[in-house]
Every structure is written in structure tokens, then in C-alpha cells.
Design an enzyme around this catalytic site. Structure first.
Site, mmCIF file in Angstrom:
data_model
loop_
_atom_site.group_PDB
_atom_site.id
_atom_site.type_symbol
_atom_site.label_atom_id
_atom_site.label_comp_id
_atom_site.label_asym_id
_atom_site.label_seq_id
_atom_site.Cartn_x
_atom_site.Cartn_y
_atom_site.Cartn_z
ATOM 1 N N TYR A 14 -70.702 -53.441 -10.968
ATOM 2 C CA TYR A 14 -69.462 -53.023 -11.616
ATOM 3 C C TYR A 14 -68.702 -52.007 -10.767
ATOM 4 C CZ TYR A 14 -72.097 -55.283 -15.259
ATOM 5 O OH TYR A 14 -72.837 -56.189 -15.953
ATOM 6 N N THR A 86 -75.688 -42.261 -26.546
ATOM 7 C CA THR A 86 -76.002 -41.381 -27.669
ATOM 8 C C THR A 86 -74.760 -40.800 -28.333
ATOM 9 O OG1 THR A 86 -76.291 -39.575 -26.106
ATOM 10 C CG2 THR A 86 -78.269 -40.782 -26.773
#
Length: 114
Positions: A14, A86
Site C-alpha cells: 500500500y 483500538t
């Protein structure tokens, strides 16, 4: 037990973190566990010493010559699992690496709310 999380992206697949965040095998998260001790990790001290300079969103502090390797505990053992970020939106594209030993932080450093 508190922890520090360091994120990186797969630059072989990426172009940037944002692109990798939404793709398979895009993100790696390294979890460094913190434990109270009399002496702290030298690299962690470099970070906590700068926290007073960051009071508001958008504030910055310059950290010179931080060694990510120096921030890690001295171990060759770890566990991995597939999980998510998270923070919202909790992207499920993270391969987590959890090291089996902590680094140490003093009570004074812990009170700075890192």
C-alpha cells in the site's frame, strides 16, 4: 497494566497508512506493555519528558533521535493475532504483535498520563 501501541503499514502492498487501514494485511500494531519500576526505559523517558509541551489538540513536541528498537524490551518472544484498531472505526485489518516482556516506567512518569 498499561501499554504503548505503535502502528505501521505494509508499504510493500500500500502507498500510505490511510490506504492500508481499509485493506487486508494492511496494518501492524505493536503492543509494548508498561510495568512500574524504579528505573525507566531511556527511550520512553525521551517521550515522557516532552509531554508537558503538549497541552492542547494539535500541539507538537520535537523528539530527537528516538530509537524504536530501544523502546522495545529485550526479547525475541512474542505473540501475534489478527485484530482491529483500538480507536473508532475499529478497522479489522491489524496484525497485532504482543511482546512477552514489559518495559519499565517510574511512578512519576506514569502520573503524566501517557
Amino acid at each position: 497494566m498499561d501499554q504503548i501501541q505503535i502502528f505501521g503499514y505494509n508499504s510493500q502492498l500500500y502507498n500510505n497508512f490511510s490506504d492500508a487501514l481499509n485493506r487486508a494485511q494492511g496494518i501492524v500494531g505493536v503492543s509494548i506493555l508498561l510495568q512500574l519500576g524504579d528505573l525507566s526505559n531511556a527511550e520512553l523517558r525521551m517521550l515522557t519528558d516532552q509531554l508537558e509541551r503538549i497541552r492542547y489538540g494539535g500541539d507538537e513536541a520535537f523528539v530527537k533521535r528516538l530509537s524504536i528498537r530501544g523502546l522495545l524490551p529485550d526479547t525475541d518472544h512474542y505473540m501475534t493475532y489478527d485484530g482491529s484498531t483500538t480507536a473508532p472505526a475499529c478497522h479489522e485489518t491489524v496484525t497485532w504483535v504482543v511482546l512477552n516482556k514489559p518495559i519499565y516506567i517510574t511512578k512519576q512518569q506514569a502520573s503524566t498520563n501517557i
